[in-house]
Write a protein that holds these residues in place. Sequence first.
Motif, PDB file in Angstrom:
ATOM      1  N   LYS A  70       1.229  -1.428  -0.542  1.00  0.00           N
ATOM      2  CA  LYS A  70       0.415  -0.092  -0.270  1.00  0.00           C
ATOM      3  C   LYS A  70       0.860   1.482  -0.111  1.00  0.00           C
ATOM      4  O   LYS A  70       0.675   2.618  -0.579  1.00  0.00           O
ATOM      5  CB  LYS A  70      -0.822   0.454   1.064  1.00  0.00           C
ATOM      6  N   GLU A  71       2.056   1.074   0.995  1.00  0.00           N
ATOM      7  CA  GLU A  71       3.095   2.476   1.129  1.00  0.00           C
ATOM      8  C   GLU A  71       3.545   2.645  -0.374  1.00  0.00           C
ATOM      9  O   GLU A  71       4.009   3.969  -1.204  1.00  0.00           O
ATOM     10  CB  GLU A  71       3.997   2.414   1.936  1.00  0.00           C
ATOM     11  N   PHE A  72       4.292   1.197  -1.276  1.00  0.00           N
ATOM     12  CA  PHE A  72       4.694   1.412  -2.437  1.00  0.00           C
ATOM     13  C   PHE A  72       4.125   2.283  -3.601  1.00  0.00           C
ATOM     14  O   PHE A  72       4.510   2.999  -4.198  1.00  0.00           O
ATOM     15  CB  PHE A  72       5.183   0.318  -2.737  1.00  0.00           C
ATOM     16  N   GLU A  73       2.062   2.046  -3.119  1.00  0.00           N
ATOM     17  CA  GLU A  73       1.907   2.369  -4.285  1.00  0.00           C
ATOM     18  C   GLU A  73       1.534   3.726  -3.815  1.00  0.00           C
ATOM     19  O   GLU A  73       1.093   4.745  -4.846  1.00  0.00           O
ATOM     20  CB  GLU A  73       0.467   1.401  -4.473  1.00  0.00           C
ATOM     21  N   GLU A  74       1.333   4.519  -2.900  1.00  0.00           N
ATOM     22  CA  GLU A  74       0.720   5.867  -3.182  1.00  0.00           C
ATOM     23  C   GLU A  74       2.296   6.513  -2.853  1.00  0.00           C
ATOM     24  O   GLU A  74       1.365   7.078  -3.867  1.00  0.00           O
ATOM     25  CB  GLU A  74       1.115   5.323  -1.397  1.00  0.00           C
ATOM     26  N   LYS A  75       3.491   5.968  -3.166  1.00  0.00           N
ATOM     27  CA  LYS A  75       4.331   6.962  -3.506  1.00  0.00           C
ATOM     28  C   LYS A  75       4.745   6.847  -4.992  1.00  0.00           C
ATOM     29  O   LYS A  75       4.438   7.485  -5.551  1.00  0.00           O
ATOM     30  CB  LYS A  75       6.035   6.211  -3.065  1.00  0.00           C
ATOM     31  N   LEU A  76       4.435   5.483  -5.581  1.00  0.00           N
ATOM     32  CA  LEU A  76       4.850   5.164  -6.794  1.00  0.00           C
ATOM     33  C   LEU A  76       3.111   6.540  -7.881  1.00  0.00           C
ATOM     34  O   LEU A  76       3.537   7.384  -8.522  1.00  0.00           O
ATOM     35  CB  LEU A  76       4.064   3.972  -7.645  1.00  0.00           C
TER      36      LEU A  76
END
Length: 440
Positions: free
Chosen positions: A132-138
């Motif tokens: 989830k954090e990865f997708e938000e940063k992306l």
Amino acid sequence: MEISERETKNPAADPRKMRRIIAEDPEWNLETVPPLVDSCIQHIIKHFHERPLLEELPEKYQRKVLEKLPTTLPLNISAGLIADEGYWERCCRSRWALCDVSSYDKNWRRMFFERHAAELVEHFVPEKSDKKEFEEKLKLCSEFVQRLQVKQLLPRPQGELLAPADEGDAGSDDLAHALANDHLDCGVLLKTLHNMKELSLMFGVENCGMNFEWGLFQFTVTDCKNLVNGLKATPTLHTLKVTSSKMGEEEGRVLVKGLLEHPGLAVLDLSHNKLKSRTGRALGKLLGMPACRLETLVLTNNEIGPDGGKSLGHSLKTNSTLLHLDLRLNRLSDEGVQPILKSLTTNSSLVSLNVGSNDFTEASAPALAEVLQTNGTLKELNISCNKLGESGGRFLQEGMEENSTLTVFDLRLSEIAQESEYVINKTVKDNLDRDRKIAT
């Protein structure tokens, strides 16, 4: 005590009026109270992460704020708010030692977010990193990323293998091993970075050192299906490169099938994989479709073989979009390279062809000579590292006597006679000189 005339004209000459302590602060000035404007600007800079205030300021004060803003601001604040190239240049130079902005159309913000997104992808570990954090940063990078160059994709940690129900259950063990080799879902990657025009992927691990295992370098069927799903959601994609990833025959066929209806793909690079003949046939079908938009196809160092060469040759007879074809190191042999060469007698689009290191012999020389005599579009041809022999060289020499288009002809290690090579190279040079004169 009387004051001299010199001291009256220059008060600073009076030692009683000279400052004896020099401040170390380079911004120190004689004014004991700074202007209110400067104090406001300092306050805005200090609390920018809490209340980003920029567009409301007059332009001259915006410049002062941007010059002093720290490069460590959270991207959820700076990404959409700050467009100033000077700020993003400072961000790039503070993060990376080498910054060649010319590779990014001289756009510092684009450079920052493309390299930042690549690092996010390269350090993502399936089943371990916070998805989830990865997708938000992306998502913060999505508006600015047009080209993504990923040099490694980490597989699921080997310690995360699923335990088979029974030690003797070979099927369960194979399933666990396959799951362990899966990587980041490229479908999520492509759907998030919706403005992407060029994607370059390598399914492997950089600098693995003593932890090297072949399982770290594997493009799985699941990876392929995820990538195909993402390609369907990215019609803007112009270039796709999946190289040095041990892509096998099955994965290659699935990928090519997913590209059959892609509306905009113009460059496909699948070099240094293990595609074999069935993938060659699938690619031939792709090139033969009326809706095909491919302009460049690179298949260097695969095992396309004679059957794959036949399929590609058959499709080139009708294809009118492909400009560049690289089939170097594909074990085509005479049986596979001759259909490709014969198709060029009618093909009117191909500009460059590389069939170097493909084990064909002087038996293919007549077909090469016919291409040189009849084809009117081919400008670059590479047949290096094949065994054409002296008789093959004579065929090429005869073909070049009627050729007026070829400006690059690579004959290295083709075993032709020096006399033939000299005549051929002279004709190529004459063609190149003529084209240069026309251009000027």
